[in-house]
Enzyme design. Structure first.
Site, PDB file in Angstrom:
ATOM      1  N   ASP A   8       0.853  -1.192   0.000  1.00 34.22           N
ATOM      2  CA  ASP A   8       0.000   0.000   0.000  1.00 34.22           C
ATOM      3  C   ASP A   8       0.891   1.245   0.000  1.00 34.22           C
ATOM      4  O   ASP A   8       2.115   1.150  -0.164  1.00 34.22           O
ATOM      5  CB  ASP A   8      -1.001  -0.036   1.165  1.00 34.22           C
ATOM      6  CG  ASP A   8      -0.339   0.171   2.528  1.00 34.22           C
ATOM      7  OD1 ASP A   8       0.912   0.261   2.600  1.00 34.22           O
ATOM      8  OD2 ASP A   8      -1.075   0.230   3.532  1.00 34.22           O
ATOM      9  N   CYS A  67       3.226  -3.340   3.997  1.00 32.56           N
ATOM     10  CA  CYS A  67       2.382  -2.193   4.341  1.00 32.56           C
ATOM     11  C   CYS A  67       3.096  -1.463   5.479  1.00 32.56           C
ATOM     12  O   CYS A  67       4.312  -1.590   5.615  1.00 32.56           O
ATOM     13  CB  CYS A  67       0.943  -2.604   4.666  1.00 32.56           C
ATOM     14  SG  CYS A  67       0.707  -3.645   6.130  1.00 32.56           S
ATOM     15  N   THR A  69       2.922  -1.838   8.848  1.00 31.98           N
ATOM     16  CA  THR A  69       3.427  -2.796   9.840  1.00 31.98           C
ATOM     17  C   THR A  69       3.602  -4.200   9.276  1.00 31.98           C
ATOM     18  O   THR A  69       4.229  -5.047   9.926  1.00 31.98           O
ATOM     19  CB  THR A  69       2.424  -2.913  11.006  1.00 31.98           C
ATOM     20  OG1 THR A  69       1.173  -3.380  10.460  1.00 31.98           O
ATOM     21  CG2 THR A  69       2.231  -1.580  11.718  1.00 31.98           C
ATOM     22  N   HIS A 100       9.962 -24.535   8.525  1.00 33.98           N
ATOM     23  CA  HIS A 100       8.986 -25.284   9.333  1.00 33.98           C
ATOM     24  C   HIS A 100       7.535 -25.054   8.915  1.00 33.98           C
ATOM     25  O   HIS A 100       6.733 -25.982   8.979  1.00 33.98           O
ATOM     26  CB  HIS A 100       9.138 -24.898  10.810  1.00 33.98           C
ATOM     27  CG  HIS A 100      10.412 -25.385  11.416  1.00 33.98           C
ATOM     28  ND1 HIS A 100      10.694 -25.251  12.752  1.00 33.98           N
ATOM     29  CD2 HIS A 100      11.498 -26.008  10.870  1.00 33.98           C
ATOM     30  CE1 HIS A 100      11.886 -25.773  13.012  1.00 33.98           C
ATOM     31  NE2 HIS A 100      12.404 -26.228  11.883  1.00 33.98           N
ATOM     32  N   HIS A 135       6.780 -31.400  10.127  1.00 35.40           N
ATOM     33  CA  HIS A 135       6.266 -30.073   9.782  1.00 35.40           C
ATOM     34  C   HIS A 135       5.130 -30.172   8.761  1.00 35.40           C
ATOM     35  O   HIS A 135       4.200 -29.376   8.793  1.00 35.40           O
ATOM     36  CB  HIS A 135       7.405 -29.192   9.256  1.00 35.40           C
ATOM     37  CG  HIS A 135       8.532 -29.059  10.226  1.00 35.40           C
ATOM     38  ND1 HIS A 135       8.367 -28.480  11.457  1.00 35.40           N
ATOM     39  CD2 HIS A 135       9.817 -29.492  10.165  1.00 35.40           C
ATOM     40  CE1 HIS A 135       9.523 -28.532  12.117  1.00 35.40           C
ATOM     41  NE2 HIS A 135      10.417 -29.148  11.357  1.00 35.40           N
TER      42      HIS A 135
HETATM   43  C1  RB5 Z   1      -1.848   2.501   6.563  1.00 37.03           C
HETATM   44  O1  RB5 Z   1      -1.766   3.731   7.206  1.00 37.03           O
HETATM   45  C2  RB5 Z   1      -1.559   1.378   7.545  1.00 37.03           C
HETATM   46  O2  RB5 Z   1      -2.663   1.192   8.376  1.00 37.03           O
HETATM   47  C3  RB5 Z   1      -1.220   0.120   6.802  1.00 37.03           C
HETATM   48  O3  RB5 Z   1      -0.137   0.344   5.969  1.00 37.03           O
HETATM   49  C4  RB5 Z   1      -0.823  -1.092   7.642  1.00 37.03           C
HETATM   50  O4  RB5 Z   1       0.143  -0.773   8.575  1.00 37.03           O
HETATM   51  C5  RB5 Z   1      -1.933  -1.871   8.205  1.00 37.03           C
HETATM   52  O5  RB5 Z   1      -1.741  -2.919   8.840  1.00 37.03           O
END
Ligand code: RB5
Length: 155
Positions: A8, A67, A69, A100, A135
């Site tokens: 994203d 993204c 996180t 695994h 596994h």
């Molecule tokens: C976008 O701001 C953020 O929410 C997205 O990139 C991500 O971290 C969501 O899990």
């Protein structure tokens, strides 16, 4: 290897650098992600879906999702049957997830890891080989839960 990559708006620059790194390593990259960091209204599930779909359909052998996180995009990818996506912030987990858990989609957060660490995570993950045996039994259990919503040995 053919690798699908998606991201994203939070992961545009990281995606571009990782795609270049993958090509340097000799891989073919299918870019399904956002390339416009100004497009902040985009939604990470779209990209998790695209990458997961390409892997599940056999059009890519592996997928990489980025993204902010790594969490949201991994949740979306994991909803596709046959996808085993994991979020990794360091190379050890990435390597073990391939050995695994036979992960086929790797996710990380562009707001969490720097580019050099991200490259190490990707390299360890791609070079690791699934170890099979016990596994595989555990992966079969995950697949059973995925297909039926249940685990017969517990019912
Ligand atoms: C976008 O701001 C953020 O929410 C997205 O990139 C991500 O971290 C969501 O899990």
């Amino acid at each position: 290897m053919i690798i699908a990559i998606g991201n994203d708006h939070a992961g545009v620059e990281m995606k571009q650098q990782i795609a270049a790194y993958l090509r340097e390593m000799g891989h073919e990259v299918i870019n399904t992600g956002n390339d416009d960091p100004a497009d902040r209204g985009d939604d990470y599930p779209v990209y998790g879906y695209r990458v997961g779909r390409l892997v599940a359909d056999g059009k890519a052998e592996r997928g990489i999702c980025i993204c902010g996180t790594g969490v949201g995009i991994s949740l979306a990818a994991n909803k596709i049957p046959g996808i085993r996506a994991c979020v990794c912030s360091e190379p050890y987990t990435a390597q073990l997830s391939a050995r695994h858990n036979r992960t086929n989609v790797l996710c990380f957060g562009a707001r969490v890891v720097g580019i050099e660490l991200a490259k190490m995570i990707v390299k360890e993950w791609l070079e690791a080989r699934f170890e099979g045996e016990r596994h595989q039994r555990r992966i079969d259990m995950i697949t059973e839960i995925e297909k039926t919503g249940r685990l017969a040995s517990e019912d």
